[in-house]
Design a protein around this motif. Sequence first.
Motif, short mmCIF file in Angstrom:
data_model
loop_
_atom_site.label_atom_id
_atom_site.label_comp_id
_atom_site.label_asym_id
_atom_site.label_seq_id
_atom_site.Cartn_x
_atom_site.Cartn_y
_atom_site.Cartn_z
N GLY A 1 -23.23 -11.48 15.91
CA GLY A 1 -23.67 -11.83 17.26
C GLY A 1 -24.98 -11.17 17.62
N SER A 2 -25.13 -9.89 17.29
CA SER A 2 -26.39 -9.19 17.56
C SER A 2 -27.52 -9.77 16.71
N TRP B 1 -18.49 -10.08 11.94
CA TRP B 1 -18.59 -11.08 13.00
C TRP B 1 -19.25 -10.49 14.24
N SER B 2 -18.89 -9.25 14.57
CA SER B 2 -19.51 -8.59 15.72
C SER B 2 -21.00 -8.34 15.46
N ASP C 1 -21.97 -18.49 11.83
CA ASP C 1 -21.54 -18.68 13.23
C ASP C 1 -20.66 -19.92 13.37
N HIS D 1 -12.18 -17.71 15.70
CA HIS D 1 -12.57 -16.94 16.89
C HIS D 1 -12.57 -17.86 18.11
N CYS E 1 -21.97 -19.36 18.83
CA CYS E 1 -23.06 -18.90 19.70
C CYS E 1 -24.21 -19.89 19.79
N ASP F 1 -14.07 -8.92 10.69
CA ASP F 1 -14.27 -8.80 12.13
C ASP F 1 -15.49 -7.93 12.46
N ALA F 2 -15.71 -6.88 11.67
CA ALA F 2 -16.88 -6.03 11.91
C ALA F 2 -18.17 -6.81 11.70
N SER G 1 -14.49 0.28 10.37
CA SER G 1 -13.39 0.68 11.24
C SER G 1 -13.08 2.15 11.08
#
Length: 784
Positions: A374-375, A370-371, A423, A430, A435, A367-368, A712
């Motif tokens: 996006g950037s 995946w975030s 992605d 997700h 994106c 999950d980290a 995390s």
Amino acid sequence: MSSHSPPLAAMLQSPATQQHPILAAAPAPASASATSALDPKRLQGSAQAAAAPGTKRPIQSCGECKRRKIKCNRTYPCGPCIIRGDQDICKEVEKNSEPSAGSFASATEVYTLTTRVASLEDQLLALQQTVASLTLASTSSSVAPPEEQGREIPRIANKAVAERTQPDEEVALMLEDFAMGHRVNRDRVTSRLNPIGGDSKEGLVSNQLEASSGLPVDHAFAFLIASGYEPIQQALAAAPDPQRSMFLVQLYFSRIEWYTKTLHQPSFMLEVQRLLELSHADGARQIRASFICCYLAVLCIALHLIEPEEQIALGYTPDQAKDLSKTMFSASQTLLFASGFLSSHSLEHLQAVVLMGVYQYNIDDADAHWSLLGSALKVAQNLGLSRLGAESETRKTKWPDAWKSFRRRETGRRVWWNLVGLDWSHATAHSATYCIHPGQNHTAFFSNVNDEDMVDGPAFINRPLEEYTESTFQIYKMHFIILYRELVDHLNTHSPASYSFILSMDLKLVKLMDSLPSYFTNVAERPDDPLRPNLIKESIFLQMMGENRLLRLHRPYLSRGYRDAKYAASKDRCVHSARSILSYIKIAGARAPEMLKNWLVLFLGFVASIVTFIDLTRVPSLETRTILREVLDLFKTAQMVSAAARNAVSLLEGLLAAEAEITQPSPVVGAKRRRIQDDSDTTDAPFTNVVNRLLLAAASPATLGEAESPVSASSSSVHASMSGVSTSGIWDFLTPNRPVQMQPELDVFLEGANSFDGTTRGADLSHLFSSDFPEFFQEYDGTL
């Protein structure tokens, strides 16, 4: 009189425009809609109405002043006409004169002129788009999406893009970029206006991290650390010594780089050699922080996936190698943000993000990443990676300075497709959302080349797909991901997928698997090739990927296939694909055991194991049970390295232990033998109960223990570090004045944050079941 400017249509119909020579040669417009709106019959009525007699005001001005609607002194020639130099045409207009029949244009003349104006407008727009396509050649492509290569698509997506190239509009947008703080666009324009200043080779914005002066006062980290702290030197000091580092980099390229293919090995190795010849202080000053970020990520992955005998050869214990790998990840992550990843965009930053994903997915930190992905995609778009068109002889001179190098362009394509592949392929986990829309992706596929082919010269190389190169695997991997994205698109409107779509997609997947070159097939019989050391791994991976796509495509109809002959083919396809994947897992264990440390290989094997176990509960078989036990033993070999392996082992052992509970007679005396019923839709079905129990046990505090991912953990470590508690992640790495120990006593910043002692993460276990098998649980035995 209106204060605003006249409409464009009115200006185009002015006398000056009507007399332009090009009007006489302009053809009639091709658009039916335009000509229908200009019907002569409709115009005839307007002309007649305009010619209708009526009371007219006495005309006192000359003809030119009347036409221009300005005051006339009513002398001939009048003063205004003399000033303009129009005295020759200044004439008195007869007062109270009635309009003659020839004073108005006929309907035919009006129709001819208006159609010519419409035609000119169409031609003007076409010319604007042609100029725009030439201007944007560096960031646009005439190559269709990868699945449609060879078919032309428009270079300009819409009129707004074409309008941006108009001089006035371009200037206005440049000013807007400066005013609104769009620094990437602003610096791109600045570098174009002042090509001498600025570095166009790497990044569009200067690096925020200055080694000589530490972090700038306005940097986000400056609030947390002392002035003058130099994170680059700290990171280099934490890395292994030059001999060990070079060994680890070579190990990475020989056994791991095939999986992403984001780096250009020859240039990367030269830069590593240069870095290792410098002291920590000189390296921090002379080497780009973005490159060091990549370098540390390579060391992290190599240490994470190193074999036990190689650990011993380097003088590391397993725990030391594991801890140092975590340290390298924290150091790389620190430099990523300390060097301004979000504002100082660089291709090397994106390469580091891709490499970090290899490690983060393996340690249960998906999950980290995946975030972060996006950037990274937004940064890639700002760098122009979404519009790196195909190579051709006609485009060699059209690339901007930042992309003049073929090596850099090809590396950019590799990085872009790695980001897009992540992605699209993780979209189902997700909310079936990704994106990058395929219609906005104008970057060509990887060229089928080796790293040694990526040289700048008068000609470029792109080998045929029948010829194996270091990039061929990535090309076919993306073809599978593209088909999977089509399934995601369908699931957004049909859940579960319609059976007609499943059958059509099944055909596409089978055709793609049949189209694989011969060197990717017959894996079991193919001998090892020392000249192509990664071919066996790539072949196994592609075969597993294809079978997994077929399995996931038909899985919504798996349980129906046991009771409805209409869907029996889907049931058979699922079971067959699952068995095939498990057979490839066994081949990997025998011929490429390092593959079992890769989280995705393990995940594909786990998905196949679940389908095989479901089939076991329906059709008990000693052979099936034996296959599952063999695969379980292979998963156990990677437990010490991979969180995915530990998760798979925990769940698969629990399911096999509960097989009797699911299929054996009920404990009620006199009850008949009970197996999963085909028409069961109750929430207390045996299989669902077992899965619920396993997930609850895995998510219990006693099971979770201290296990926590570096990222995390870092979210809560700021407060802990302020109170003197030992923590992990970026913030602990940024602690200033931390003593650096000499090798082989390793400098370990992460103490006790990630417990890799065999404990299981319940959150990831829940993801494996609840997101990867939602259709099965709802259809098969009730809602989980």
